[in-house]
Design a protein around this motif. Structure first.
Motif, PDB file in Angstrom:
ATOM      1  N   GLU A   1       0.834  -1.205   0.000  1.00  0.00           N
ATOM      2  CA  GLU A   1       0.000   0.000   0.000  1.00  0.00           C
ATOM      3  C   GLU A   1       0.865   1.250   0.000  1.00  0.00           C
ATOM      4  N   TRP A   2       1.924   1.239   0.830  1.00  0.00           N
ATOM      5  CA  TRP A   2       2.839   2.374   0.878  1.00  0.00           C
ATOM      6  C   TRP A   2       3.568   2.550  -0.456  1.00  0.00           C
ATOM      7  N   GLN A   3       3.969   1.458  -1.080  1.00  0.00           N
ATOM      8  CA  GLN A   3       4.609   1.560  -2.400  1.00  0.00           C
ATOM      9  C   GLN A   3       3.711   2.333  -3.358  1.00  0.00           C
ATOM     10  N   ASP A   4       2.454   1.911  -3.462  1.00  0.00           N
ATOM     11  CA  ASP A   4       1.511   2.567  -4.366  1.00  0.00           C
ATOM     12  C   ASP A   4       1.323   4.032  -3.985  1.00  0.00           C
ATOM     13  N   HIS A   5       1.131   4.299  -2.693  1.00  0.00           N
ATOM     14  CA  HIS A   5       0.919   5.677  -2.237  1.00  0.00           C
ATOM     15  C   HIS A   5       2.129   6.554  -2.558  1.00  0.00           C
ATOM     16  N   LEU A   6       3.319   6.073  -2.246  1.00  0.00           N
ATOM     17  CA  LEU A   6       4.521   6.860  -2.500  1.00  0.00           C
ATOM     18  C   LEU A   6       4.702   7.124  -3.991  1.00  0.00           C
ATOM     19  N   ARG A   7       4.484   6.117  -4.804  1.00  0.00           N
ATOM     20  CA  ARG A   7       4.590   6.310  -6.263  1.00  0.00           C
ATOM     21  C   ARG A   7       3.562   7.328  -6.742  1.00  0.00           C
ATOM     22  N   ASP A   8       2.338   7.272  -6.203  1.00  0.00           N
ATOM     23  CA  ASP A   8       1.310   8.252  -6.569  1.00  0.00           C
ATOM     24  C   ASP A   8       1.717   9.668  -6.187  1.00  0.00           C
ATOM     25  N   GLN A   9       2.553   9.802  -5.159  1.00  0.00           N
ATOM     26  CA  GLN A   9       3.044  11.109  -4.703  1.00  0.00           C
ATOM     27  C   GLN A   9       4.321  11.532  -5.441  1.00  0.00           C
ATOM     28  N   GLY A  10       4.770  10.721  -6.398  1.00  0.00           N
ATOM     29  CA  GLY A  10       5.969  11.048  -7.172  1.00  0.00           C
ATOM     30  C   GLY A  10       7.267  10.691  -6.474  1.00  0.00           C
ATOM     31  N   VAL A  11       7.207   9.828  -5.464  1.00  0.00           N
ATOM     32  CA  VAL A  11       8.398   9.410  -4.719  1.00  0.00           C
ATOM     33  C   VAL A  11       8.896   8.086  -5.290  1.00  0.00           C
ATOM     34  N   ARG A  12      10.191   8.019  -5.601  1.00  0.00           N
ATOM     35  CA  ARG A  12      10.789   6.754  -6.042  1.00  0.00           C
ATOM     36  C   ARG A  12      10.884   5.814  -4.852  1.00  0.00           C
ATOM     37  N   VAL A  13      10.461   4.578  -5.059  1.00  0.00           N
ATOM     38  CA  VAL A  13      10.437   3.603  -3.968  1.00  0.00           C
ATOM     39  C   VAL A  13      10.924   2.251  -4.496  1.00  0.00           C
ATOM     40  N   SER A  14      11.617   1.523  -3.665  1.00  0.00           N
ATOM     41  CA  SER A  14      12.173   0.229  -4.059  1.00  0.00           C
ATOM     42  C   SER A  14      11.099  -0.844  -4.155  1.00  0.00           C
ATOM     43  N   SER A  15      11.502  -1.981  -4.679  1.00  0.00           N
ATOM     44  CA  SER A  15      10.659  -3.168  -4.606  1.00  0.00           C
ATOM     45  C   SER A  15      10.670  -3.665  -3.161  1.00  0.00           C
ATOM     46  N   VAL A  16       9.797  -4.592  -2.829  1.00  0.00           N
ATOM     47  CA  VAL A  16       9.792  -5.182  -1.490  1.00  0.00           C
ATOM     48  C   VAL A  16      11.025  -6.072  -1.363  1.00  0.00           C
ATOM     49  N   LYS A  17      11.811  -5.828  -0.339  1.00  0.00           N
ATOM     50  CA  LYS A  17      13.043  -6.588  -0.073  1.00  0.00           C
ATOM     51  C   LYS A  17      12.805  -7.563   1.068  1.00  0.00           C
ATOM     52  N   ASP A  18      13.266  -8.789   0.903  1.00  0.00           N
ATOM     53  CA  ASP A  18      13.183  -9.790   1.964  1.00  0.00           C
ATOM     54  C   ASP A  18      14.487  -9.720   2.747  1.00  0.00           C
ATOM     55  N   ARG A  19      14.427  -9.240   3.967  1.00  0.00           N
ATOM     56  CA  ARG A  19      15.610  -9.088   4.816  1.00  0.00           C
ATOM     57  C   ARG A  19      15.689 -10.202   5.867  1.00  0.00           C
ATOM     58  N   THR A  20      15.073 -11.334   5.580  1.00  0.00           N
ATOM     59  CA  THR A  20      15.022 -12.524   6.428  1.00  0.00           C
ATOM     60  C   THR A  20      14.208 -12.300   7.692  1.00  0.00           C
ATOM     61  N   TYR A  21      14.510 -11.275   8.460  1.00  0.00           N
ATOM     62  CA  TYR A  21      13.867 -11.008   9.747  1.00  0.00           C
ATOM     63  C   TYR A  21      12.656 -10.100   9.603  1.00  0.00           C
ATOM     64  N   PHE A  22      12.558  -9.445   8.459  1.00  0.00           N
ATOM     65  CA  PHE A  22      11.446  -8.551   8.135  1.00  0.00           C
ATOM     66  C   PHE A  22      11.491  -8.308   6.640  1.00  0.00           C
ATOM     67  N   LYS A  23      10.427  -7.743   6.101  1.00  0.00           N
ATOM     68  CA  LYS A  23      10.400  -7.297   4.710  1.00  0.00           C
ATOM     69  C   LYS A  23      10.317  -5.787   4.726  1.00  0.00           C
ATOM     70  N   SER A  24      10.862  -5.152   3.685  1.00  0.00           N
ATOM     71  CA  SER A  24      10.905  -3.701   3.712  1.00  0.00           C
ATOM     72  C   SER A  24      10.938  -3.075   2.330  1.00  0.00           C
ATOM     73  N   ILE A  25      10.664  -1.772   2.292  1.00  0.00           N
ATOM     74  CA  ILE A  25      10.834  -0.935   1.106  1.00  0.00           C
ATOM     75  C   ILE A  25      11.648   0.278   1.516  1.00  0.00           C
ATOM     76  N   TYR A  26      12.297   0.907   0.523  1.00  0.00           N
ATOM     77  CA  TYR A  26      13.161   2.058   0.766  1.00  0.00           C
ATOM     78  C   TYR A  26      12.754   3.208  -0.150  1.00  0.00           C
ATOM     79  N   PHE A  27      12.900   4.430   0.367  1.00  0.00           N
ATOM     80  CA  PHE A  27      12.640   5.645  -0.397  1.00  0.00           C
ATOM     81  C   PHE A  27      13.411   6.775   0.266  1.00  0.00           C
ATOM     82  N   SER A  28      13.401   7.959  -0.335  1.00  0.00           N
ATOM     83  CA  SER A  28      14.166   9.090   0.205  1.00  0.00           C
ATOM     84  C   SER A  28      13.298  10.321   0.360  1.00  0.00           C
ATOM     85  N   ASP A  29      13.705  11.193   1.295  1.00  0.00           N
ATOM     86  CA  ASP A  29      13.025  12.474   1.476  1.00  0.00           C
ATOM     87  C   ASP A  29      13.587  13.485   0.478  1.00  0.00           C
ATOM     88  N   PRO A  30      13.097  14.728   0.464  1.00  0.00           N
ATOM     89  CA  PRO A  30      13.571  15.711  -0.521  1.00  0.00           C
ATOM     90  C   PRO A  30      15.081  15.999  -0.465  1.00  0.00           C
TER      91      PRO A  30
END
Length: 160
Positions: A96-125
């Motif tokens: 949901e956050w991936q879609d929302h961030l992309r809709d806001q024009g923010v570049r966001v990573s794919s979902v990463k499997d970090r073994t202990y959790f899953k995550s996405i990455y993006f940057s502020d201005p």
């Protein structure tokens, strides 16, 4: 281990931005957070110091603050933060956050499997890296007591 005085956990994180108006817009419009305090840096009067939280009251442990230094630019390396992570309930929330961030024009990573959790990455201005991370499956995935052994993720064949 030696006896140490107790802590209650992370209270807040403070960062530096170059434009407080852009930072306010990012936290309020993109992340949907609240600006819970607008003040000055007590150690550098005249420097803006704003506080943001996902909750209206900004309870300790939920707050990210910023000092505004318009003509500054940080460099990655020792003494600097690599990124910081916000928690989300589950992988569906990441998507949901991936879609929302992309809709806001923010570049966001794919979902990463970090073994202990899953995550996405993006940057502020200003280029500060953020992560949204799930709580599960947790740190006991590959050892009964977290931190008892050093684990080589590459040797174990863990993914990205």
């Amino acid at each position: 281990m030696t006896e140490t005085p107790p802590t209650t956990g992370l209270h807040h994180v403070t960062n530096i931005c170059t434009d407080m108006d852009e930072t306010v817009a990012f936290y309020e419009d993109v992340l949907g957070w609240h600006t819970v305090k607008r003040t000055q840096n007590y150690d550098d009067p005249g420097t803006k110091h704003y506080y943001f939280s996902p909750t209206p009251a900004g309870e300790p442990g939920t707050v990210v603050t910023y000092f505004e230094y318009p003509n500054s630019r940080g460099a990655p390396g020792p003494g600097a933060s690599h990124h910081f992570a916000f928690g989300v309930a589950e992988e569906a929330a990441l998507r949901e956050w991936q879609d929302h961030l992309r809709d806001q024009g923010v570049r966001v990573s794919s979902v990463k499997d970090r073994t202990y959790f899953k995550s996405i990455y993006f940057s502020d201005p200003d280029g500060l890296v953020f992560e949204f991370a799930t709580a599960e499956p947790g740190f006991t995935v590959d050892e009964e007591t977290p931190g008892e052994t050093e684990i080589d993720p590459f040797e174990e064949g863990y993914e990205n």
